[in-house]
Design a protein around this motif. Structure first.
Motif, PDB file in Angstrom:
ATOM      1  N   ILE A   1       0.874  -1.174   0.000  1.00 45.82           N
ATOM      2  CA  ILE A   1       0.000   0.000   0.000  1.00 45.82           C
ATOM      3  C   ILE A   1       0.911   1.224   0.000  1.00 45.82           C
ATOM      4  CG2 ILE A   1      -1.793   1.250   1.249  1.00 45.82           C
ATOM      5  CD1 ILE A   1      -2.487  -1.542   2.541  1.00 45.82           C
ATOM      6  N   ARG A   2       0.864   1.980  -1.076  1.00 43.24           N
ATOM      7  CA  ARG A   2       1.736   3.148  -1.232  1.00 43.24           C
ATOM      8  C   ARG A   2       1.128   4.364  -0.524  1.00 43.24           C
ATOM      9  NH1 ARG A   2       6.614   1.100  -2.682  1.00 43.24           N
ATOM     10  NH2 ARG A   2       6.342  -0.416  -4.365  1.00 43.24           N
ATOM     11  N   PHE A   3       1.888   4.915   0.420  1.00 45.80           N
ATOM     12  CA  PHE A   3       1.419   6.069   1.189  1.00 45.80           C
ATOM     13  C   PHE A   3       1.127   7.257   0.279  1.00 45.80           C
ATOM     14  CE2 PHE A   3       2.117   9.810   3.962  1.00 45.80           C
ATOM     15  CZ  PHE A   3       1.131   9.556   4.903  1.00 45.80           C
ATOM     16  N   ALA A   4       1.929   7.430  -0.764  1.00 48.13           N
ATOM     17  CA  ALA A   4       1.748   8.563  -1.679  1.00 48.13           C
ATOM     18  C   ALA A   4       0.385   8.509  -2.383  1.00 48.13           C
ATOM     19  CB  ALA A   4       2.870   8.582  -2.719  1.00 48.13           C
ATOM     20  N   ASP A   5      -0.218   7.328  -2.455  1.00 50.30           N
ATOM     21  CA  ASP A   5      -1.527   7.181  -3.104  1.00 50.30           C
ATOM     22  C   ASP A   5      -2.691   7.420  -2.152  1.00 50.30           C
ATOM     23  OD1 ASP A   5      -0.153   6.476  -5.396  1.00 50.30           O
ATOM     24  OD2 ASP A   5      -0.370   4.310  -5.044  1.00 50.30           O
ATOM     25  N   ARG A   6      -2.420   7.540  -0.865  1.00 45.31           N
ATOM     26  CA  ARG A   6      -3.480   7.735   0.136  1.00 45.31           C
ATOM     27  C   ARG A   6      -3.876   9.204   0.172  1.00 45.31           C
ATOM     28  NH1 ARG A   6      -5.465   2.924   1.179  1.00 45.31           N
ATOM     29  NH2 ARG A   6      -5.102   3.018  -1.023  1.00 45.31           N
ATOM     30  N   LYS A   7      -5.146   9.472   0.075  1.00 44.56           N
ATOM     31  CA  LYS A   7      -5.628  10.854   0.078  1.00 44.56           C
ATOM     32  C   LYS A   7      -5.906  11.323   1.509  1.00 44.56           C
ATOM     33  CE  LYS A   7      -7.628  10.748  -4.527  1.00 44.56           C
ATOM     34  NZ  LYS A   7      -6.356  10.745  -5.108  1.00 44.56           N
ATOM     35  N   PRO A   8      -5.532  12.578   1.823  1.00 50.15           N
ATOM     36  CA  PRO A   8      -5.824  13.097   3.166  1.00 50.15           C
ATOM     37  C   PRO A   8      -7.329  13.247   3.369  1.00 50.15           C
ATOM     38  CG  PRO A   8      -4.749  14.779   1.808  1.00 50.15           C
ATOM     39  CD  PRO A   8      -4.820  13.535   0.991  1.00 50.15           C
ATOM     40  N   GLN A   9      -7.784  12.871   4.560  1.00 53.13           N
ATOM     41  CA  GLN A   9      -9.186  13.009   4.936  1.00 53.13           C
ATOM     42  C   GLN A   9      -9.250  13.821   6.222  1.00 53.13           C
ATOM     43  OE1 GLN A   9      -9.765   8.785   5.478  1.00 53.13           O
ATOM     44  NE2 GLN A   9     -10.698   8.549   3.464  1.00 53.13           N
ATOM     45  N   PRO A  10     -10.254  14.688   6.364  1.00 56.04           N
ATOM     46  CA  PRO A  10     -10.358  15.469   7.610  1.00 56.04           C
ATOM     47  C   PRO A  10     -10.715  14.564   8.786  1.00 56.04           C
ATOM     48  CG  PRO A  10     -12.263  15.864   6.208  1.00 56.04           C
ATOM     49  CD  PRO A  10     -11.324  14.990   5.423  1.00 56.04           C
ATOM     50  N   TRP A  11     -10.205  14.943   9.951  1.00 54.39           N
ATOM     51  CA  TRP A  11     -10.605  14.249  11.171  1.00 54.39           C
ATOM     52  C   TRP A  11     -12.099  14.406  11.359  1.00 54.39           C
ATOM     53  CZ3 TRP A  11      -6.743  16.141  15.462  1.00 54.39           C
ATOM     54  CH2 TRP A  11      -5.464  15.676  15.158  1.00 54.39           C
ATOM     55  N   ARG A  12     -12.659  13.515  12.126  1.00 53.14           N
ATOM     56  CA  ARG A  12     -14.084  13.543  12.455  1.00 53.14           C
ATOM     57  C   ARG A  12     -14.484  14.903  13.038  1.00 53.14           C
ATOM     58  NH1 ARG A  12     -16.541   8.895  16.303  1.00 53.14           N
ATOM     59  NH2 ARG A  12     -16.653   7.735  14.367  1.00 53.14           N
ATOM     60  N   ASN A  13     -13.596  15.511  13.855  1.00 50.42           N
ATOM     61  CA  ASN A  13     -13.917  16.799  14.475  1.00 50.42           C
ATOM     62  C   ASN A  13     -13.348  17.985  13.692  1.00 50.42           C
ATOM     63  OD1 ASN A  13     -11.191  16.943  15.068  1.00 50.42           O
ATOM     64  ND2 ASN A  13     -11.439  16.851  17.289  1.00 50.42           N
ATOM     65  N   GLY A  14     -12.712  17.729  12.548  1.00 52.28           N
ATOM     66  CA  GLY A  14     -12.172  18.793  11.713  1.00 52.28           C
ATOM     67  C   GLY A  14     -10.869  19.381  12.200  1.00 52.28           C
ATOM     68  N   GLY A  15     -10.262  18.818  13.243  1.00 52.75           N
ATOM     69  CA  GLY A  15      -9.059  19.385  13.845  1.00 52.75           C
ATOM     70  C   GLY A  15      -7.757  19.052  13.143  1.00 52.75           C
ATOM     71  N   GLY A  16      -7.788  18.215  12.131  1.00 52.19           N
ATOM     72  CA  GLY A  16      -6.564  17.841  11.420  1.00 52.19           C
ATOM     73  C   GLY A  16      -6.893  16.932  10.253  1.00 52.19           C
ATOM     74  N   VAL A  17      -5.866  16.273   9.703  1.00 50.02           N
ATOM     75  CA  VAL A  17      -6.072  15.348   8.589  1.00 50.02           C
ATOM     76  C   VAL A  17      -5.384  14.018   8.888  1.00 50.02           C
ATOM     77  CG1 VAL A  17      -6.331  17.132   6.816  1.00 50.02           C
ATOM     78  CG2 VAL A  17      -4.076  16.157   7.269  1.00 50.02           C
ATOM     79  N   THR A  18      -5.912  12.975   8.273  1.00 49.98           N
ATOM     80  CA  THR A  18      -5.342  11.644   8.397  1.00 49.98           C
ATOM     81  C   THR A  18      -5.345  10.974   7.032  1.00 49.98           C
ATOM     82  OG1 THR A  18      -5.399   9.638   9.755  1.00 49.98           O
ATOM     83  CG2 THR A  18      -7.507  10.421   8.915  1.00 49.98           C
ATOM     84  N   ARG A  19      -4.461  10.007   6.866  1.00 52.98           N
ATOM     85  CA  ARG A  19      -4.438   9.198   5.638  1.00 52.98           C
ATOM     86  C   ARG A  19      -4.617   7.744   6.060  1.00 52.98           C
ATOM     87  NH1 ARG A  19      -1.225  13.509   4.464  1.00 52.98           N
ATOM     88  NH2 ARG A  19      -1.301  14.299   2.346  1.00 52.98           N
ATOM     89  N   GLN A  20      -5.716   7.163   5.607  1.00 52.28           N
ATOM     90  CA  GLN A  20      -5.988   5.777   5.952  1.00 52.28           C
ATOM     91  C   GLN A  20      -5.075   4.849   5.160  1.00 52.28           C
ATOM     92  OE1 GLN A  20     -10.036   4.161   6.103  1.00 52.28           O
ATOM     93  NE2 GLN A  20      -9.227   2.561   4.776  1.00 52.28           N
ATOM     94  N   ILE A  21      -4.443   3.919   5.865  1.00 53.23           N
ATOM     95  CA  ILE A  21      -3.597   2.921   5.227  1.00 53.23           C
ATOM     96  C   ILE A  21      -4.395   1.654   4.952  1.00 53.23           C
ATOM     97  CG2 ILE A  21      -1.564   1.457   5.562  1.00 53.23           C
ATOM     98  CD1 ILE A  21      -0.371   3.839   7.143  1.00 53.23           C
ATOM     99  N   ALA A  22      -5.169   1.201   5.941  1.00 52.15           N
ATOM    100  CA  ALA A  22      -5.972  -0.012   5.772  1.00 52.15           C
ATOM    101  C   ALA A  22      -7.125   0.014   6.758  1.00 52.15           C
ATOM    102  CB  ALA A  22      -5.108  -1.250   6.007  1.00 52.15           C
ATOM    103  N   GLY A  23      -8.151  -0.793   6.486  1.00 46.85           N
ATOM    104  CA  GLY A  23      -9.282  -0.913   7.378  1.00 46.85           C
ATOM    105  C   GLY A  23     -10.116  -2.127   7.019  1.00 46.85           C
ATOM    106  N   HIS A  24     -11.019  -2.507   7.941  1.00 46.69           N
ATOM    107  CA  HIS A  24     -11.901  -3.640   7.696  1.00 46.69           C
ATOM    108  C   HIS A  24     -13.262  -3.365   8.310  1.00 46.69           C
ATOM    109  CE1 HIS A  24     -13.319  -7.729   7.257  1.00 46.69           C
ATOM    110  NE2 HIS A  24     -13.736  -7.656   8.508  1.00 46.69           N
ATOM    111  N   PRO A  25     -14.357  -3.583   7.574  1.00 46.40           N
ATOM    112  CA  PRO A  25     -14.299  -3.596   6.123  1.00 46.40           C
ATOM    113  C   PRO A  25     -13.637  -2.317   5.636  1.00 46.40           C
ATOM    114  CG  PRO A  25     -16.572  -3.901   6.922  1.00 46.40           C
ATOM    115  CD  PRO A  25     -15.698  -3.606   8.104  1.00 46.40           C
ATOM    116  N   ASP A  26     -13.385  -2.227   4.356  1.00 47.15           N
ATOM    117  CA  ASP A  26     -12.656  -1.089   3.804  1.00 47.15           C
ATOM    118  C   ASP A  26     -13.210   0.208   4.375  1.00 47.15           C
ATOM    119  OD1 ASP A  26     -11.114   0.668   2.354  1.00 47.15           O
ATOM    120  OD2 ASP A  26     -12.215   0.384   0.487  1.00 47.15           O
TER     121      ASP A  26
END
Length: 191
Positions: free
Chosen positions: A4-29
């Motif tokens: 899983i290439r980190f450069a391909d992960r898109k930034p997503q806002p935190w649930r509370n809008g206080g920052g950004v995160t990039r998801q690497i993996a999850g289940h279910p997706d």
């Protein structure tokens, strides 16, 4: 072998809008589900200002500072200084905030549904002489240095910073190089 290439992960806002995160993996997706509709998620968050963390009731979190020196985390009123590469577990629904006494940090976050899954994070120093294997239920994330991943069936592939190798019990991939690797294990809780 899955990388899983980190450069391909898109930034997503935190649930509370206080920052950004990039998801690497999850289940279910986790990327395709509504926020919190997943059983586990692994992500890397950028923390650039002091403030509250998003609440994840019914979840358990393991947070590891992977870039920067120190994160001062307050969980339900108790202060916890988190140094680089030291994993810290806490309830996802706890009132959590942070201060950045030494500047911005990046955190590796492992969030699991309490009672269903348990997440673990270990930081290992990798070697050019002895490959580190990754098994089913594990992700190996290159934190620092230079490394390659191979499953013995094809040519080794170079890893960039924060690239993740998905473990497997058949033709287990191995990471070889010099630097530090986060090994994230997600175990299903039985019984």
């Amino acid at each position: 072998m899955e990388i899983i290439r980190f450069a391909d992960r898109k930034p997503q806002p935190w649930r509370n809008g206080g920052g950004v995160t990039r998801q690497i993996a999850g289940h279910p997706d986790a990327a395709s589900l509504q926020d919190g509709g997943w059983d586990w998620r692994v992500s890397i968050a950028e923390v650039t200002k002091a403030g509250d963390f998003s609440s994840f009731p019914g979840m358990e979190r393991v947070l590891t500072v992977v870039e920067g020196e120190l994160l001062l985390l307050t969980v339900d009123g108790a202060e916890h200084p988190l140094e680089k590469y030291r994993a810290f577990r806490f309830p996802g629904g706890a009132a959590t905030s942070c201060a950045l006494p030494t500047g911005d940090v990046r955190n590796l976050n492992v969030i699991t549904r309490a009672g269903s899954f348990k997440g673990f994070t270990s930081i290992v120093e990798i070697s050019k002489k002895r490959a580190h294997p990754l098994f089913a239920g594990q992700l190996g994330i290159l934190l620092q240095g230079q490394a390659t991943a191979s499953d013995g069936r094809r040519e080794p592939e170079a890893l960039g910073r924060y690239d993740a190798v998905v473990g497997s019990d058949s033709a287990s991939p191995e990471v070889l190089g010099r630097g530090f690797l986060a090994v994230v294990s997600i175990d299903q809780v039985t019984g």
